[in-house]
Design an enzyme around this catalytic site. Structure first.
Site, PDB file in Angstrom:
ATOM      1  N   SER A 128       0.812  -1.187   0.158  1.00 23.21           N
ATOM      2  CA  SER A 128      -0.081   0.005  -0.091  1.00 23.21           C
ATOM      3  C   SER A 128       0.827   1.205   0.062  1.00 23.21           C
ATOM      4  O   SER A 128       1.923   1.286   0.572  1.00 23.21           O
ATOM      5  CB  SER A 128      -0.864  -0.138   1.168  1.00 23.21           C
ATOM      6  OG  SER A 128      -1.313   1.418   1.461  1.00 23.21           O
ATOM      7  N   TYR A 152      -2.157  -0.358  10.768  1.00 23.28           N
ATOM      8  CA  TYR A 152      -2.282  -1.140   9.430  1.00 23.28           C
ATOM      9  C   TYR A 152      -1.052  -0.692   8.368  1.00 23.28           C
ATOM     10  O   TYR A 152      -0.301  -1.657   7.935  1.00 23.28           O
ATOM     11  CB  TYR A 152      -3.486  -0.604   8.697  1.00 23.28           C
ATOM     12  CG  TYR A 152      -3.576  -0.900   7.527  1.00 23.28           C
ATOM     13  CD1 TYR A 152      -4.091  -2.062   6.612  1.00 23.28           C
ATOM     14  CD2 TYR A 152      -3.286   0.276   6.539  1.00 23.28           C
ATOM     15  CE1 TYR A 152      -3.950  -2.416   5.472  1.00 23.28           C
ATOM     16  CE2 TYR A 152      -3.658  -0.012   4.890  1.00 23.28           C
ATOM     17  CZ  TYR A 152      -3.785  -1.314   4.570  1.00 23.28           C
ATOM     18  OH  TYR A 152      -3.991  -1.542   3.117  1.00 23.28           O
ATOM     19  N   LYS A 156       1.894  -3.490   6.730  1.00 25.57           N
ATOM     20  CA  LYS A 156       2.437  -3.807   5.538  1.00 25.57           C
ATOM     21  C   LYS A 156       3.834  -3.558   5.344  1.00 25.57           C
ATOM     22  O   LYS A 156       4.430  -4.195   4.709  1.00 25.57           O
ATOM     23  CB  LYS A 156       1.654  -2.588   4.450  1.00 25.57           C
ATOM     24  CG  LYS A 156       0.212  -2.801   4.425  1.00 25.57           C
ATOM     25  CD  LYS A 156      -0.367  -4.093   3.650  1.00 25.57           C
ATOM     26  CE  LYS A 156      -1.581  -4.168   3.172  1.00 25.57           C
ATOM     27  NZ  LYS A 156      -2.022  -5.512   2.713  1.00 25.57           N
ATOM     28  N   ASN A 202     -15.211   3.335   5.222  1.00 26.06           N
ATOM     29  CA  ASN A 202     -14.279   4.179   5.552  1.00 26.06           C
ATOM     30  C   ASN A 202     -13.551   5.057   4.398  1.00 26.06           C
ATOM     31  O   ASN A 202     -12.960   5.968   4.677  1.00 26.06           O
ATOM     32  CB  ASN A 202     -12.906   3.131   6.035  1.00 26.06           C
ATOM     33  CG  ASN A 202     -13.211   2.398   7.111  1.00 26.06           C
ATOM     34  OD1 ASN A 202     -13.423   3.003   8.471  1.00 26.06           O
ATOM     35  ND2 ASN A 202     -13.332   1.173   7.205  1.00 26.06           N
TER      36      ASN A 202
END
Length: 344
Positions: A128, A152, A156, A202
């Site tokens: 990401s 989060y 990653k 979201n």
């Protein structure tokens, strides 16, 4: 009939994974899906079959379950893995960080151990743009420093580092590709598969779509005083079908390469502001999108968009679809499936 090999797709019933399954089938590969359906629906496999004429094999497996993974690898003659499975809500990750590390990091380790045990060394990881943190400038290229501002993003980053270390080890056979993508939006042109968030979305585009279909009253625009053309945040939105084709291009490149770890941005290279996206969606659905301005959110940045030259040079891949097509396909999906994959 698919002839290019079996590709294990973790999280293959999810938003991005399902579109990748379609493009893998179109390119002659056979997707084998592993998904625990915690944020997806088995109905997706029916829809993929309707689109392609081929039904991906679905295994209800959590990637943290080593014995169940071993059984899939043993039975399915896997040639490569595309790894999407994981939790993905930035805000939620700050609330339940342990669950994010357990699912995203520990789950990935279990998957990689199972791969090694079954002599499968090719993996494409769904990373990401969050790994760039708050970039000093735009456009962002693959050489930018990496960091993360939330759990989060850190998951990653950690999995990226694990894959890099695995690829660098002496006598390593690992052939790994890290695809850092920006903001996937849109849906398959059939309107049969698309993004189906649980609860209140979201992300901007599914939120706008639910306002347009009457499920939510108005969009909140967080901040209109950024140093951008209209004061709202600018992001790089990429059509999910373009994104899926980028994964297939990365796989086709892997099949010609020896071991190593490669990193590519997948985006359009263009930035669109929140209000530009709202305007494009209004045109696509033929109705106004009511919105109200709210204060900026902590951690949000003014601009974030990709430099995508490397993927074009090395993978022969470039995003084709612009913002108008992204919004048209999103509206078709949302209007035909107001409750997503769930019955009304």
């Amino acid at each position: 009939m698919a002839t290019n090999g079996n590709v294990l797709v973790t999280g293959g019933a999810g938003y991005i994974g399902s579109h990748v399954c379609v493009e893998l089938i179109n390119a002659g590969f056979t997707p084998v899906v592993v998904d625990n359906l915690c944020n997806s629906n088995r109905e997706v496999m029916d829809r993929v079959e309707t689109i392609t004429g081929t039904r991906p094999e679905l295994h209800l497996v959590d990637i943290r379950d080593r014995a169940a993974l071993d059984e899939v690898f043993h039975n399915c003659s896997v040639d490569a893995v595309m790894h999407f499975a994981g939790l993905k809500a930035v805000g939620e990750s700050s609330t339940i960080p342990l669950s994010y590390y357990q699912n995203n990091v520990a789950g990935s380790l279990t998957l990689f151990e199972a791969m090694a045990a079954h002599d499968v060394w090719k993996v494409i990881f769904s990373s990401s743009a969050t790994v760039y943190g708050d970039p000093a400038s735009v456009p962002i290229d693959e050489s930018f420093p990496i960091s993360a501002t939330n759990p989060y993003g850190r998951t990653k980053l950690m999995v990226e580092e694990i894959l890099r270390d695995m690829s660098r080890a002496p006598d390593a056979q690992w052939n790994t590709t890290l695809l850092r993508y920006f903001n996937p939006v849109g849906a398959h042109e059939s309107g049969l598969i698309g993004e189906d968030p649980l609860g209140i979305p979201n992300n901007l585009v599914p939120y706008i779509a639910q306002v347009a279909v009457g499920k939510l009253p108005a969009l909140q625009v967080f901040g209109d005083d950024y140093n951008t053309a209209d004061g709202t945040g600018v992001r790089d939105y990429i059509h999910v079908v373009d994104l899926a084709r980028g994964h297939v291009a990365a796989l086709q490149k892997q099949l010609t390469q020896s071991s190593g770890c490669r990193v590519y941005n997948l985006g359009t290279g263009n930035g669109y502001s929140v209000l530009e996206v709202v305007d494009a969606f209004a045109k696509a659905c033929g109705k106004e999108i009511p919105y109200k301005v709210a204060p900026r959110r902590a951690g949000d940045i003014a601009r974030c968009y990709a430099k995508t030259d490397l993927a074009q040079q090395e993978l022969g891949w470039k995003a084709e679809f612009g913002i108008e097509r992204m919004m048209q396909d999103t509206w078709r999906w949302q209007s035909q499936n107001p409750n997503g994959y769930r019955p009304g």
